[in-house]
Design a protein around this motif. Structure first.
Motif, PDB file in Angstrom:
ATOM      1  N   LEU A   1       0.691  -1.263   0.000  1.00 27.76           N
ATOM      2  CA  LEU A   1      -0.138   0.055   0.046  1.00 27.76           C
ATOM      3  C   LEU A   1       0.923   1.181  -0.084  1.00 27.76           C
ATOM      4  CD1 LEU A   1      -2.874   0.787  -0.106  1.00 27.76           C
ATOM      5  CD2 LEU A   1      -2.943   0.877   2.311  1.00 27.76           C
ATOM      6  N   TYR A   2       1.995   1.146   0.820  1.00 24.25           N
ATOM      7  CA  TYR A   2       2.887   2.677   0.715  1.00 24.25           C
ATOM      8  C   TYR A   2       3.464   2.505  -0.731  1.00 24.25           C
ATOM      9  CZ  TYR A   2       2.354   3.184   5.766  1.00 24.25           C
ATOM     10  OH  TYR A   2       1.921   3.289   7.271  1.00 24.25           O
ATOM     11  N   GLY A   3       3.794   1.445  -1.316  1.00 28.71           N
ATOM     12  CA  GLY A   3       4.564   1.656  -2.520  1.00 28.71           C
ATOM     13  C   GLY A   3       3.547   2.093  -3.547  1.00 28.71           C
ATOM     14  N   LEU A   4       2.063   1.630  -3.490  1.00 30.43           N
ATOM     15  CA  LEU A   4       1.036   2.234  -4.487  1.00 30.43           C
ATOM     16  C   LEU A   4       0.739   3.671  -4.199  1.00 30.43           C
ATOM     17  CD1 LEU A   4      -1.252  -0.893  -4.975  1.00 30.43           C
ATOM     18  CD2 LEU A   4       0.746  -0.327  -6.223  1.00 30.43           C
ATOM     19  N   SER A   5       0.683   3.954  -2.771  1.00 31.82           N
ATOM     20  CA  SER A   5       0.433   5.579  -2.708  1.00 31.82           C
ATOM     21  C   SER A   5       1.467   6.239  -2.899  1.00 31.82           C
ATOM     22  CB  SER A   5       0.264   5.557  -1.225  1.00 31.82           C
ATOM     23  OG  SER A   5      -0.750   4.860  -0.762  1.00 31.82           O
ATOM     24  N   ALA A   6       2.685   5.998  -3.083  1.00 33.83           N
ATOM     25  CA  ALA A   6       4.066   6.887  -3.566  1.00 33.83           C
ATOM     26  C   ALA A   6       3.659   7.019  -5.096  1.00 33.83           C
ATOM     27  CB  ALA A   6       5.295   5.989  -3.256  1.00 33.83           C
ATOM     28  N   VAL A   7       3.232   6.215  -5.685  1.00 33.73           N
ATOM     29  CA  VAL A   7       3.168   6.493  -7.357  1.00 33.73           C
ATOM     30  C   VAL A   7       1.593   6.618  -7.513  1.00 33.73           C
ATOM     31  CG1 VAL A   7       5.402   5.401  -7.832  1.00 33.73           C
ATOM     32  CG2 VAL A   7       3.028   4.005  -7.783  1.00 33.73           C
ATOM     33  N   SER A   8       0.742   7.013  -6.544  1.00 33.36           N
ATOM     34  CA  SER A   8      -0.773   7.055  -6.796  1.00 33.36           C
ATOM     35  C   SER A   8      -1.030   7.797  -8.254  1.00 33.36           C
ATOM     36  CB  SER A   8      -1.295   7.687  -5.687  1.00 33.36           C
ATOM     37  OG  SER A   8      -0.969   8.872  -5.291  1.00 33.36           O
ATOM     38  N   ASP A   9      -0.404   9.004  -8.348  1.00 34.07           N
ATOM     39  CA  ASP A   9      -0.961   9.833  -9.493  1.00 34.07           C
ATOM     40  C   ASP A   9      -0.703   9.107 -11.032  1.00 34.07           C
ATOM     41  OD1 ASP A   9      -1.546  12.430 -10.535  1.00 34.07           O
ATOM     42  OD2 ASP A   9       0.221  12.528 -11.503  1.00 34.07           O
ATOM     43  N   SER A  10       0.425   8.199 -10.849  1.00 37.28           N
ATOM     44  CA  SER A  10       0.746   7.376 -12.096  1.00 37.28           C
ATOM     45  C   SER A  10      -0.416   6.355 -12.241  1.00 37.28           C
ATOM     46  CB  SER A  10       1.989   6.779 -11.932  1.00 37.28           C
ATOM     47  OG  SER A  10       3.075   7.704 -12.315  1.00 37.28           O
TER      48      SER A  10
ATOM     49  N   LEU B   1     -14.181  12.676   0.124  1.00 39.25           N
ATOM     50  CA  LEU B   1     -14.164  14.164   0.568  1.00 39.25           C
ATOM     51  C   LEU B   1     -13.330  14.887  -0.610  1.00 39.25           C
ATOM     52  CD1 LEU B   1     -13.599  13.929   4.286  1.00 39.25           C
ATOM     53  CD2 LEU B   1     -15.692  14.695   3.322  1.00 39.25           C
ATOM     54  N   VAL B   2     -12.242  14.166  -0.906  1.00 41.18           N
ATOM     55  CA  VAL B   2     -11.219  14.840  -1.972  1.00 41.18           C
ATOM     56  C   VAL B   2     -11.919  14.983  -3.284  1.00 41.18           C
ATOM     57  CG1 VAL B   2      -9.027  14.541  -3.132  1.00 41.18           C
ATOM     58  CG2 VAL B   2      -9.072  14.217  -0.901  1.00 41.18           C
TER      59      VAL B   2
ATOM     60  N   SER C   1     -10.693   7.047 -10.608  1.00 38.74           N
ATOM     61  CA  SER C   1     -10.859   8.407  -9.549  1.00 38.74           C
ATOM     62  C   SER C   1      -9.997   8.383  -8.434  1.00 38.74           C
ATOM     63  CB  SER C   1     -12.233   8.740  -9.270  1.00 38.74           C
ATOM     64  OG  SER C   1     -12.781   7.697  -8.590  1.00 38.74           O
ATOM     65  N   GLU C   2      -9.927   9.366  -7.503  1.00 39.77           N
ATOM     66  CA  GLU C   2      -9.325   9.394  -6.466  1.00 39.77           C
ATOM     67  C   GLU C   2      -9.845   8.364  -5.277  1.00 39.77           C
ATOM     68  OE1 GLU C   2      -9.908  11.994  -8.060  1.00 39.77           O
ATOM     69  OE2 GLU C   2      -8.202  13.255  -8.578  1.00 39.77           O
TER      70      GLU C   2
ATOM     71  N   GLN D   1     -11.728   5.864  -6.097  1.00 39.88           N
ATOM     72  CA  GLN D   1     -11.447   4.527  -6.426  1.00 39.88           C
ATOM     73  C   GLN D   1     -10.034   4.211  -6.016  1.00 39.88           C
ATOM     74  OE1 GLN D   1     -12.516   5.074 -10.662  1.00 39.88           O
ATOM     75  NE2 GLN D   1     -13.503   2.921 -10.404  1.00 39.88           N
ATOM     76  N   PHE D   2      -9.245   4.957  -5.936  1.00 41.98           N
ATOM     77  CA  PHE D   2      -7.817   4.474  -5.538  1.00 41.98           C
ATOM     78  C   PHE D   2      -7.758   4.403  -3.861  1.00 41.98           C
ATOM     79  CE2 PHE D   2      -3.518   5.708  -3.558  1.00 41.98           C
ATOM     80  CZ  PHE D   2      -2.719   4.970  -4.522  1.00 41.98           C
ATOM     81  N   GLY D   3      -8.708   5.078  -3.283  1.00 42.27           N
ATOM     82  CA  GLY D   3      -8.767   4.785  -1.723  1.00 42.27           C
ATOM     83  C   GLY D   3      -9.455   3.453  -1.651  1.00 42.27           C
ATOM     84  N   LEU D   4     -10.185   2.915  -2.565  1.00 44.52           N
ATOM     85  CA  LEU D   4     -10.588   1.523  -2.199  1.00 44.52           C
ATOM     86  C   LEU D   4      -9.549   0.579  -1.863  1.00 44.52           C
ATOM     87  CD1 LEU D   4     -13.729   1.461  -4.794  1.00 44.52           C
ATOM     88  CD2 LEU D   4     -13.823   1.542  -2.028  1.00 44.52           C
ATOM     89  N   LEU D   5      -8.567   0.769  -2.749  1.00 42.25           N
ATOM     90  CA  LEU D   5      -7.267  -0.178  -2.413  1.00 42.25           C
ATOM     91  C   LEU D   5      -7.066  -0.107  -0.915  1.00 42.25           C
ATOM     92  CD1 LEU D   5      -4.834   0.861  -5.392  1.00 42.25           C
ATOM     93  CD2 LEU D   5      -6.564  -1.180  -5.294  1.00 42.25           C
ATOM     94  N   ALA D   6      -6.924   0.929  -0.261  1.00 49.36           N
ATOM     95  CA  ALA D   6      -6.765   0.891   1.021  1.00 49.36           C
ATOM     96  C   ALA D   6      -7.781   0.304   1.884  1.00 49.36           C
ATOM     97  CB  ALA D   6      -6.175   2.353   1.526  1.00 49.36           C
ATOM     98  N   THR D   7      -8.896   0.545   1.507  1.00 48.09           N
ATOM     99  CA  THR D   7      -9.941   0.195   2.222  1.00 48.09           C
ATOM    100  C   THR D   7     -10.327  -1.503   2.181  1.00 48.09           C
ATOM    101  OG1 THR D   7     -11.493   2.090   1.806  1.00 48.09           O
ATOM    102  CG2 THR D   7     -12.774   0.089   2.237  1.00 48.09           C
TER     103      THR D   7
END
Length: 424
Positions: free
Chosen positions: A28-37, A388-389, A45-46, A48-54
């Motif tokens: 998760l930290y690795g994916l978050s570091a390159v989240s924009d890519s 929220l974002v 969407s942002e 949907q990306f949050g669903l990975l952590a969820t």
């Protein structure tokens, strides 16, 4: 007593304990570091990306709550092997050239890998590490999450620049496999201690059994009687720690997951520098966990330390908000430092307080319940922040809500302090 017992556990053991706590979060930290890519490449969407952590933390929370008692009945060797194998498999799945669904599966697998580490590593500390070293080692091994955040937040974007984010995940998958081999050697070299059933220390007056606090016949000065491993009833302190972990967890992962994206989108940081923001928080978090563990080892009151951490975290959230409003990057760096100092240090205080009142025979299950609270918060934070974002309020609304959550943590800490004063 043989020479191994005289020498005690090695630093290799401490390394694998730290690695077990940090292996699951690598993905998760690795994916978050390159989240924009990832957002751009997959067209998501942002939120949907949050669903990975969820997905990750929901599986971790369920795993901690449902598998905790199962862990009490299995060996250290088997549980540690499962942790590292699942962490490596999750990273390998990211390398599969599939869509967003495969990332969700990988994230879920990473979450399951985080179901056992706190319980089994706490049990190893109680059963194999001398009492004078335990609390200090708690601080070091609990910093495994922040070591993971520090290292992968810098290394993953660099590897992604050369081999893409899928290739970076495949390369990082080697780390848990190496740690697995180190674990087999370390556990075989560390004997069980003669006494393993007693808790690390008696509960101090600052950390009462809340379930007994209102019992007029109870002796307030008496140590808490730990619940036996076969009892479904845990001390009230354990549930209070789980509640604090849930609230703090919401703020922690809302910040961890979206801080790099915030820096790239709102402050125009390049991708690698965005990852560095998380690395800075992780580096400070490592030092913070070790430092707070030392304070706990010196007899600091858990509720009072938790209140201090919550207030610092509120300040950090306010500075994230201010950085977005003003565009001043220096505020972001201070906010990241405060985040690392406070919210990322909570776990070691929770685990240290838990080890004062729970015996080794129930440590895996009790740790699992507290960790389940934290991971429930971890699961709720990113998806809420993503929504929220994505709303008209944007990051400003997100940081305001994070600050409110930390205020609730402070209120809970005040309740715990008052309960302690009544029981004293």
């Amino acid at each position: 007593m043989d020479s191994r017992e005289q020498q005690g556990p090695s630093r290799g053991m401490l390394t694998v304990l730290l690695g077990a706590v940090g292996a699951g979060p690598l993905l998760l930290y690795g994916l978050s570091a390159v989240s924009d890519s990832i957002i751009v490449d997959l067209g998501i969407s942002e939120a949907q990306f949050g669903l990975l952590a969820t997905a990750c933390f929901t599986c971790a929370a369920i795993g901690n709550a449902t598998l905790a008692r199962v862990a009490d009945r299995h060996s250290d060797m088997s549980l540690m092997t499962i942790v590292f194998a699942l962490a490596a498999a999750a990273l390998a799945l990211v390398a599969v050239p599939a869509g967003f669904g495969m990332l969700l599966v990988a994230a879920a697998l990473s979450g399951i890998a985080q179901s056992f580490p706190n319980g089994v590593t706490n049990r190893i500390l109680l059963e194999r590490v001398p009492v004078q070293k335990r609390i200090g080692w708690v601080g070091i091994k609990q910093s495994g999450v922040q070591v993971s955040q520090l290292v992968v937040s810098v290394v993953f974007p660099l590897l992604a620049a050369a081999a893409g984010w899928r290739g970076a995940a495949l390369a990082i998958a080697l780390v848990p496999l190496v740690l697995m081999v180190m674990t087999w050697r370390a556990l075989r070299a560390a004997p069980l201690l003669a006494e393993t059933s007693a808790p690390v220390a008696e509960s101090d007056p600052g950390e009462p059994d809340l379930a007994e606090a209102d019992d007029a016949n109870a002796d307030p000065a008496a140590p808490v009687t730990p619940a036996p491993a076969t009892s479904p009833r845990y001390p009230g302190m354990m549930w209070a720690l789980a509640a604090f972990g849930l609230l703090n967890g919401i703020g922690v992962q809302a910040t961890n997951v979206y801080m790099p994206l915030f820096s790239v989108r709102e402050l125009d940081f390049p991708l690698v520098l965005g990852g560095v923001t998380a690395a800075v928080a992780g580096a400070i978090g490592v030092a913070a966990r070790v430092g707070w563990a030392r304070q706990m080892a010196r007899g600091a009151s858990g509720p009072r330390v938790l209140l201090l951490l919550a207030l610092i975290a509120v300040t950090g959230a306010a500075l994230f908000f201010a950085a977005g409003v003003t565009g001043w990057a220096w505020l972001l760096w201070i906010a990241a430092a405060l985040h690392g100092t406070s919210a990322l240090g909570v776990s070691v205080v929770l685990m240290s307080a838990l080890m004062r009142s729970i015996p080794a025979t129930a440590m895996a299950s009790a740790s699992g319940m507290v960790t389940a609270g934290m991971f429930t918060g971890f699961a709720l934070g990113p998806v809420a922040m993503g929504l929220l974002v994505s709303s008209p309020g944007g990051f400003s609304l997100g940081w305001a809500v994070v600050g409110l959550v930390y205020l609730l943590c402070a209120l809970l800490a005040v309740v715990l302090i008052r309960a302690a004063n009544r029981a004293a």
